[in-house]
Design a protein around this motif. Sequence first.
Motif, short mmCIF file in Angstrom:
data_model
loop_
_atom_site.label_atom_id
_atom_site.label_comp_id
_atom_site.label_asym_id
_atom_site.label_seq_id
_atom_site.Cartn_x
_atom_site.Cartn_y
_atom_site.Cartn_z
N MET A 73 0.74 -1.22 0.17
CA MET A 73 -0.08 0.12 -0.10
C MET A 73 1.03 1.03 -0.02
O MET A 73 2.00 1.21 0.62
CB MET A 73 -0.81 -0.07 1.38
N GLY A 74 0.51 2.27 -0.71
CA GLY A 74 1.27 3.38 -0.57
C GLY A 74 0.51 4.67 -1.27
O GLY A 74 -0.64 4.69 -1.27
N TRP A 75 1.51 5.74 -1.31
CA TRP A 75 0.96 7.01 -1.74
C TRP A 75 2.10 7.57 -2.85
O TRP A 75 3.20 7.41 -2.68
CB TRP A 75 1.12 7.95 -0.71
N TYR A 76 1.46 8.08 -4.00
CA TYR A 76 2.23 8.64 -4.94
C TYR A 76 1.88 9.97 -5.13
O TYR A 76 0.55 10.38 -4.62
CB TYR A 76 1.90 7.92 -6.37
N ARG A 77 2.37 11.03 -5.72
CA ARG A 77 1.96 12.29 -5.89
C ARG A 77 2.33 12.86 -7.40
O ARG A 77 3.38 12.19 -7.86
CB ARG A 77 2.35 13.29 -5.00
N GLN A 78 1.68 13.89 -7.86
CA GLN A 78 1.90 14.37 -9.24
C GLN A 78 1.53 15.64 -9.29
O GLN A 78 0.48 15.98 -8.83
CB GLN A 78 1.07 13.28 -10.16
N ALA A 79 2.33 16.68 -9.85
CA ALA A 79 2.14 17.72 -10.33
C ALA A 79 1.47 17.76 -11.50
O ALA A 79 1.79 16.81 -12.64
CB ALA A 79 3.42 18.61 -10.06
N SER A 80 0.73 18.73 -12.20
CA SER A 80 0.26 18.84 -13.44
C SER A 80 1.07 18.57 -14.78
O SER A 80 0.79 17.79 -15.52
CB SER A 80 -0.61 19.95 -13.61
N ASP A 81 2.54 19.03 -14.48
CA ASP A 81 3.26 18.97 -15.51
C ASP A 81 4.48 17.90 -15.37
O ASP A 81 5.49 18.21 -15.98
CB ASP A 81 3.95 20.45 -15.90
N LYS A 82 4.35 16.99 -14.50
CA LYS A 82 5.30 16.16 -14.15
C LYS A 82 4.55 14.56 -14.22
O LYS A 82 3.62 14.52 -13.96
CB LYS A 82 5.95 16.38 -12.75
N ARG B 174 4.07 10.84 -12.17
CA ARG B 174 3.69 10.67 -10.93
C ARG B 174 4.81 10.02 -10.10
O ARG B 174 5.73 9.22 -10.80
CB ARG B 174 2.75 9.47 -10.77
N GLU B 175 4.92 10.32 -8.75
CA GLU B 175 6.28 9.96 -8.09
C GLU B 175 5.87 9.35 -6.92
O GLU B 175 4.81 9.67 -6.18
CB GLU B 175 7.22 10.83 -7.85
N LEU B 176 6.67 8.22 -6.48
CA LEU B 176 6.38 7.77 -5.48
C LEU B 176 6.63 8.70 -4.20
O LEU B 176 7.79 9.16 -4.03
CB LEU B 176 7.15 6.41 -5.18
N VAL B 177 5.90 8.54 -2.98
CA VAL B 177 6.27 9.15 -1.92
C VAL B 177 6.42 8.36 -0.76
O VAL B 177 7.82 8.44 -0.23
CB VAL B 177 4.87 9.98 -1.37
N ALA B 178 5.65 7.24 -0.56
CA ALA B 178 5.99 6.22 0.45
C ALA B 178 5.20 5.08 0.08
O ALA B 178 3.91 5.17 -0.27
CB ALA B 178 5.58 6.58 1.95
N ALA B 179 5.75 3.77 0.43
CA ALA B 179 4.98 2.53 0.42
C ALA B 179 5.42 1.73 1.63
O ALA B 179 6.42 1.72 2.19
CB ALA B 179 5.48 2.01 -0.80
N ILE B 180 4.47 0.76 1.74
CA ILE B 180 4.50 -0.29 3.03
C ILE B 180 3.87 -1.57 2.58
O ILE B 180 2.96 -1.55 1.93
CB ILE B 180 3.90 0.40 4.31
N THR B 181 4.79 -2.49 2.79
CA THR B 181 4.30 -3.94 2.45
C THR B 181 3.52 -4.31 3.63
O THR B 181 3.42 -4.04 4.68
CB THR B 181 5.65 -4.54 2.25
N SER B 182 2.83 -5.45 3.49
CA SER B 182 2.18 -6.24 4.26
C SER B 182 3.06 -6.79 5.50
O SER B 182 2.51 -6.68 6.69
CB SER B 182 1.40 -7.48 3.62
N GLY B 183 4.25 -6.86 5.30
CA GLY B 183 5.08 -7.40 6.17
C GLY B 183 5.62 -5.95 7.08
O GLY B 183 6.64 -6.20 8.31
N GLY B 184 5.32 -4.72 6.77
CA GLY B 184 5.78 -3.71 7.40
C GLY B 184 7.20 -3.08 6.92
O GLY B 184 7.61 -1.93 7.49
N SER B 185 7.65 -3.41 5.82
CA SER B 185 8.86 -2.81 4.98
C SER B 185 8.33 -1.64 4.56
O SER B 185 7.29 -1.46 3.91
CB SER B 185 9.33 -3.56 4.08
N ILE B 186 9.22 -0.58 4.75
CA ILE B 186 8.84 0.99 4.26
C ILE B 186 9.83 1.68 3.55
O ILE B 186 11.02 1.15 3.78
CB ILE B 186 8.54 1.81 5.49
N ASN B 187 9.24 2.17 2.55
CA ASN B 187 10.16 3.04 1.49
C ASN B 187 9.54 4.27 1.53
O ASN B 187 8.25 4.54 1.02
CB ASN B 187 10.04 2.28 0.09
N TYR B 188 10.47 5.21 1.39
CA TYR B 188 10.10 6.72 1.55
C TYR B 188 10.99 7.39 0.39
O TYR B 188 12.08 7.09 0.14
CB TYR B 188 10.42 7.69 2.64
#
Length: 115
Positions: free
Chosen positions: A34-43, A45-59
């Motif tokens: 599960m995670g969050w991405y973000r996007q500006a209108s002229d760019k 989409r980029e990853l903001v943060a993600a977390i796996t079911s096991g709790g591993s996190i990436n920012y």
Amino acid sequence: QVQLVESGGGLVQAGGSLRLSCAASGSGFSANAMGWYRQASDKQRELVAAITSGGSINYADSVKGRFTISRDNAKNTVYLQMNSLKPEDTRVYYCNVVFGPYVYWGRGTQVTVSS
């Protein structure tokens, strides 16, 4: 049919905080990543943060130390606590949830940070 419902976006002054939520419904299984991405209108989409079911996190480097991702597996809900917000964080934020081989996106929620 899986549906994602996002909430928590809005307008905040620089230095302020917001908390985004994304609830996934329609699946009888617990989400994988599960995670969050973000996007500006002229760019792209980029990853903001993600977390796996096991709790591993990436920012993304740009949010480390300011944003915190968490999840409630029982509710298939993912959260993004955003602190010390900056004007450059202004984007549309999209929830992303993976169930097995399938990837789902939320409709997006606007986050605007004023200087």
